[in-house]
Design an enzyme around this catalytic site. Structure first.
Site, PDB file in Angstrom:
ATOM      1  N   ARG A 126      63.987 -40.147  -9.945  1.00 50.38           N
ATOM      2  CA  ARG A 126      62.522 -40.030  -9.869  1.00 50.38           C
ATOM      3  C   ARG A 126      61.942 -39.396  -8.359  1.00 50.38           C
ATOM      4  NH1 ARG A 126      63.024 -45.375 -11.788  1.00 50.38           N
ATOM      5  NH2 ARG A 126      62.451 -45.354 -14.159  1.00 50.38           N
ATOM      6  N   LYS A 148      55.434 -25.352  -6.974  1.00 48.56           N
ATOM      7  CA  LYS A 148      55.637 -25.383  -8.275  1.00 48.56           C
ATOM      8  C   LYS A 148      57.006 -25.313  -8.673  1.00 48.56           C
ATOM      9  CE  LYS A 148      51.218 -23.306  -9.810  1.00 48.56           C
ATOM     10  NZ  LYS A 148      50.663 -21.935 -10.609  1.00 48.56           N
ATOM     11  N   LYS A 232      49.558 -17.609   0.976  1.00 57.15           N
ATOM     12  CA  LYS A 232      49.790 -18.618  -0.241  1.00 57.15           C
ATOM     13  C   LYS A 232      49.738 -19.874   0.329  1.00 57.15           C
ATOM     14  CE  LYS A 232      52.733 -20.153  -4.068  1.00 57.15           C
ATOM     15  NZ  LYS A 232      53.464 -19.659  -4.867  1.00 57.15           N
ATOM     16  N   GLU A 242      46.121 -26.834  -8.303  1.00 59.21           N
ATOM     17  CA  GLU A 242      45.372 -25.694  -9.121  1.00 59.21           C
ATOM     18  C   GLU A 242      44.241 -26.257  -9.989  1.00 59.21           C
ATOM     19  OE1 GLU A 242      48.143 -22.678 -10.606  1.00 59.21           O
ATOM     20  OE2 GLU A 242      46.873 -22.511 -12.465  1.00 59.21           O
ATOM     21  N   ARG A 246      43.721 -22.102  -6.760  1.00 61.42           N
ATOM     22  CA  ARG A 246      45.231 -21.631  -6.980  1.00 61.42           C
ATOM     23  C   ARG A 246      45.410 -20.899  -8.113  1.00 61.42           C
ATOM     24  NH1 ARG A 246      50.611 -25.250  -5.563  1.00 61.42           N
ATOM     25  NH2 ARG A 246      51.868 -23.473  -6.181  1.00 61.42           N
ATOM     26  N   ASN A 250      47.480 -16.445  -9.855  1.00 65.13           N
ATOM     27  CA  ASN A 250      47.930 -15.887 -11.289  1.00 65.13           C
ATOM     28  C   ASN A 250      47.194 -14.555 -11.788  1.00 65.13           C
ATOM     29  OD1 ASN A 250      49.857 -18.134 -12.215  1.00 65.13           O
ATOM     30  ND2 ASN A 250      48.086 -19.295 -12.051  1.00 65.13           N
ATOM     31  N   HIS A 253      49.298 -12.659 -14.466  1.00 62.01           N
ATOM     32  CA  HIS A 253      50.365 -13.550 -15.025  1.00 62.01           C
ATOM     33  C   HIS A 253      50.194 -13.783 -16.351  1.00 62.01           C
ATOM     34  CE1 HIS A 253      51.486 -13.587 -10.807  1.00 62.01           C
ATOM     35  NE2 HIS A 253      52.603 -14.504 -11.196  1.00 62.01           N
ATOM     36  N   HIS A 257      53.463 -13.166 -18.196  1.00 62.08           N
ATOM     37  CA  HIS A 257      53.960 -14.146 -18.616  1.00 62.08           C
ATOM     38  C   HIS A 257      54.407 -13.716 -20.262  1.00 62.08           C
ATOM     39  CE1 HIS A 257      53.429 -17.275 -15.487  1.00 62.08           C
ATOM     40  NE2 HIS A 257      54.365 -16.231 -15.247  1.00 62.08           N
TER      41      HIS A 257
HETATM   42  P1  NAD Z   1      65.792 -14.279  -9.905  1.00 67.40           P
HETATM   43  O1  NAD Z   1      65.874 -15.609  -9.385  1.00 67.40           O
HETATM   44  O2  NAD Z   1      66.139 -14.128 -11.295  1.00 67.40           O
HETATM   45  O3  NAD Z   1      66.794 -13.557  -8.978  1.00 67.40           O
HETATM   46  C1  NAD Z   1      66.756 -12.126  -9.485  1.00 67.40           C
HETATM   47  C2  NAD Z   1      68.315 -11.473  -9.534  1.00 67.40           C
HETATM   48  O4  NAD Z   1      68.638 -11.391  -8.322  1.00 67.40           O
HETATM   49  C3  NAD Z   1      69.342 -12.692  -9.984  1.00 67.40           C
HETATM   50  O5  NAD Z   1      70.121 -11.763 -10.766  1.00 67.40           O
HETATM   51  C4  NAD Z   1      69.878 -13.141  -8.753  1.00 67.40           C
HETATM   52  O6  NAD Z   1      71.086 -13.643  -8.930  1.00 67.40           O
HETATM   53  C5  NAD Z   1      69.875 -11.909  -8.044  1.00 67.40           C
HETATM   54  N1  NAD Z   1      70.055 -12.406  -6.522  1.00 67.40           N
HETATM   55  C6  NAD Z   1      69.080 -13.343  -5.967  1.00 67.40           C
HETATM   56  N2  NAD Z   1      69.275 -13.254  -4.645  1.00 67.40           N
HETATM   57  C7  NAD Z   1      70.123 -12.178  -4.209  1.00 67.40           C
HETATM   58  C8  NAD Z   1      70.513 -11.495  -3.325  1.00 67.40           C
HETATM   59  N3  NAD Z   1      70.425 -11.916  -1.967  1.00 67.40           N
HETATM   60  N4  NAD Z   1      71.300 -10.441  -3.632  1.00 67.40           N
HETATM   61  C9  NAD Z   1      71.862  -9.964  -4.538  1.00 67.40           C
HETATM   62  N5  NAD Z   1      71.331 -10.349  -5.728  1.00 67.40           N
HETATM   63  C10 NAD Z   1      70.363 -11.540  -5.947  1.00 67.40           C
HETATM   64  O7  NAD Z   1      64.263 -13.809 -10.116  1.00 67.40           O
HETATM   65  P2  NAD Z   1      63.193 -13.975  -9.004  1.00 67.40           P
HETATM   66  O8  NAD Z   1      62.467 -12.593  -8.967  1.00 67.40           O
HETATM   67  O9  NAD Z   1      63.684 -14.171  -7.555  1.00 67.40           O
HETATM   68  O10 NAD Z   1      62.170 -14.800  -9.462  1.00 67.40           O
HETATM   69  C11 NAD Z   1      61.735 -14.737 -10.649  1.00 67.40           C
HETATM   70  C12 NAD Z   1      61.429 -16.275 -11.086  1.00 67.40           C
HETATM   71  O11 NAD Z   1      60.534 -16.994 -10.157  1.00 67.40           O
HETATM   72  C13 NAD Z   1      60.477 -16.513 -12.353  1.00 67.40           C
HETATM   73  O12 NAD Z   1      61.230 -17.404 -13.261  1.00 67.40           O
HETATM   74  C14 NAD Z   1      59.152 -16.673 -12.180  1.00 67.40           C
HETATM   75  O13 NAD Z   1      58.418 -17.477 -13.220  1.00 67.40           O
HETATM   76  C15 NAD Z   1      59.249 -17.645 -11.277  1.00 67.40           C
HETATM   77  N6  NAD Z   1      58.249 -17.852  -9.935  1.00 67.40           N
HETATM   78  C16 NAD Z   1      57.566 -19.022  -9.593  1.00 67.40           C
HETATM   79  C17 NAD Z   1      56.822 -19.104  -8.777  1.00 67.40           C
HETATM   80  C18 NAD Z   1      56.100 -20.521  -8.361  1.00 67.40           C
HETATM   81  O14 NAD Z   1      55.251 -20.428  -7.688  1.00 67.40           O
HETATM   82  N7  NAD Z   1      57.343 -21.673  -8.557  1.00 67.40           N
HETATM   83  C19 NAD Z   1      56.184 -18.014  -8.534  1.00 67.40           C
HETATM   84  C20 NAD Z   1      56.537 -16.640  -8.764  1.00 67.40           C
HETATM   85  C21 NAD Z   1      57.456 -16.603  -9.620  1.00 67.40           C
HETATM   86  N1  GLY Z   2      52.783 -18.158  -8.327  1.00 69.06           N
HETATM   87  C1  GLY Z   2      51.527 -18.914  -8.671  1.00 69.06           C
HETATM   88  C2  GLY Z   2      51.485 -20.448  -7.888  1.00 69.06           C
HETATM   89  O1  GLY Z   2      52.340 -20.635  -7.070  1.00 69.06           O
HETATM   90  O2  GLY Z   2      50.587 -20.902  -7.988  1.00 69.06           O
END
Ligand code: NAD
Ligand code: GLY
Length: 369
Positions: A126, A148, A232, A242, A246, A250, A253, A257
């Site tokens: 939890r 998030k 942010k 949100e 917030r 998006n 997005h 998405h």
């Molecule tokens: P990812 O986590 O898939 O990383 C991209 C690629 O880079 C992967 O293959 C990873 O292994 C590689 N990688 C990571 N760090 C590296 C480094 N330093 N050197 C070499 N390779 C490296 O993708 P991302 O773009 O980082 O994140 C996308 C994700 O984030 C999506 O799932 C998206 O929905 C999510 N997201 C979440 C929020 C939030 O607020 N929580 C906001 C935006 C995006």
């Molecule tokens: N990336 C959208 C949010 O964090 O709200």
């Protein structure tokens, strides 16, 4: 490199008793004391993936292991693994390593690792503390900040999750040196997003500095990450869960998405889909008379200069794309809500867009086969 005792936060995410610092700098991963400042217990579990683990996680495990019991969980790499099945493998590992409520999870990787590890931390017993160590540009400017967390459903991105804040965010700029160019561009999509929705001065700066950013100029990257996180943090401070504001984060997005889900997770990178999605949102804003033709052309130019697509893929049928948009988390009482631009630097959420205009945008912003 500075001593960890002298490393100060670049920013604070101000959320009352859940406030936390964001550290931004080169070489921070080599300073385990910085992480340990934010750890209360004696057991750490690093969660990483098959790509990032040999680059950074194994070395971090060795450093932290000098003073704390430090386990390492290595997940398969890719958006397709941001799933309930993979989440369960984290729980299996936590139970196998006898992690109790005093454990701290460390998310070391991009946004996929950050989102799934944060969600594991929110659920395990939890709720146990976790630390975000983002290693992609996208995760350093966006996903590691704001709490998030979650996983994808096969038909809808990020549909299962929780708001759950980390103890701190540590963005080591040196990790960006190993990031592939395509991933760097994907991160620039979210940087451009902040300029478009919130800050025209920042947008001007981004436009002028895109060549430096793509060449990984350290000072330019530091500024882009710090300003993005500041915007942010400001928005999350005002609207953590949100309720309204917030949702502006998006921008692009709802379209993006739908592209990601429609193409199959991982075929289009999240940032690529957001790049095209922002151009689609700009096209629709222009149809509604909210931005000029010159502004629309400028948005497209900036997205192209970042190395990102401006159109949805030819392979994704428009009726599928439109249906997937209805799975967006911003849908309320069955009504689609879109983030659009009322001038550059100023975004709005609206549920009052005629369907004919949405379809016209989908038609005019699809790449030709
Ligand atoms: P990812 O986590 O898939 O990383 C991209 C690629 O880079 C992967 O293959 C990873 O292994 C590689 N990688 C990571 N760090 C590296 C480094 N330093 N050197 C070499 N390779 C490296 O993708 P991302 O773009 O980082 O994140 C996308 C994700 O984030 C999506 O799932 C998206 O929905 C999510 N997201 C979440 C929020 C939030 O607020 N929580 C906001 C935006 C995006
Ligand atoms: N990336 C959208 C949010 O964090 O709200």
């Amino acid at each position: 490199m500075t001593d960890s005792a002298t490393v100060s936060p670049a920013l604070i995410v101000d959320l009352g008793d859940r406030s936390y610092p964001i550290y931004i700098g080169a070489g921070l991963l080599e300073q385990p004391e910085l992480i340990l400042r934010h750890v209360a217990g004696t057991h750490l579990v690093i969660v990483s993936n098959t790509t990032v683990s040999p680059l950074y996680a194994e070395a971090l495990q060795a450093r932290l292991g000098e003073s704390r019991l430090t386990d390492l969980v290595v997940l398969p790499d890719g958006e397709a693994y941001k799933s309930l099945e993979t989440l369960n493998t984290i729980f299996d590992a936590l139970i196998e390593t006898r992690a109790d409520r005093q454990v701290t999870l460390i998310a070391l990787g991009g946004g996929v690792i950050g989102d799934i590890t944060g969600f594991a931390a929110a659920c395990y017993q939890r709720g146990v503390p976790f630390i975000q160590i983002p290693t992609t540009l996208l995760s350093q400017v966006d996903s590691s900040v704001g709490g998030k967390t979650g996983v994808n459903h096969p038909r809808a991105k990020n549909m299962i999750g929780a708001f759950y804040q980390p103890q701190c965010v540590i963005a080591d700029l040196a990790t960006l040196n190993t990031l592939p160019d395509r991933e760097l561009s994907a991160g620039l999509a979210e940087v451009i997003k902040y300029g478009l929705l919130w800050d025209t001065d920042f947008l001007d700066w981004i436009e002028a500095n895109l060549p430096k950013l793509r060449a990984r100029d350290p000072a330019a990257l530091q500024h882009a990450i710090t300003r993005s996180c500041a915007i942010k943090a400001d928005i999350v401070h005002q609207d953590e869960r949100e309720g309204g504001l917030r949702a502006l984060l998006n921008l692009g997005h709802t379209f993006g998405h739908a592209i990601e889900a429609g193409m199959g997770y991982g075929r289009w990178l999240h940032g690529e889909a957001v790049g095209a999605g922002m151009c689609m949102a700009a096209d629709l804003s222009h149809r509604l008379g909210w931005i000029s033709a010159a502004d629309l052309a400028r948005v497209r130019r900036i997205v192209v200069a970042a190395g990102l697509p401006t159109e949805s893929p030819a392979a994704l049928p428009l009726d599928t794309l439109r249906q997937l948009m209805d799975s967006d988390k911003k849908v309320q009482n069955g009504k689609l809500r879109l983030v659009l631009l009322h001038g550059l630097g100023s975004a709005v959420v609206t549920d009052k867009v005629p369907e004919t205009e949405i379809l016209a945008t989908l038609r005019s912003t699809q790449a030709s086969a």
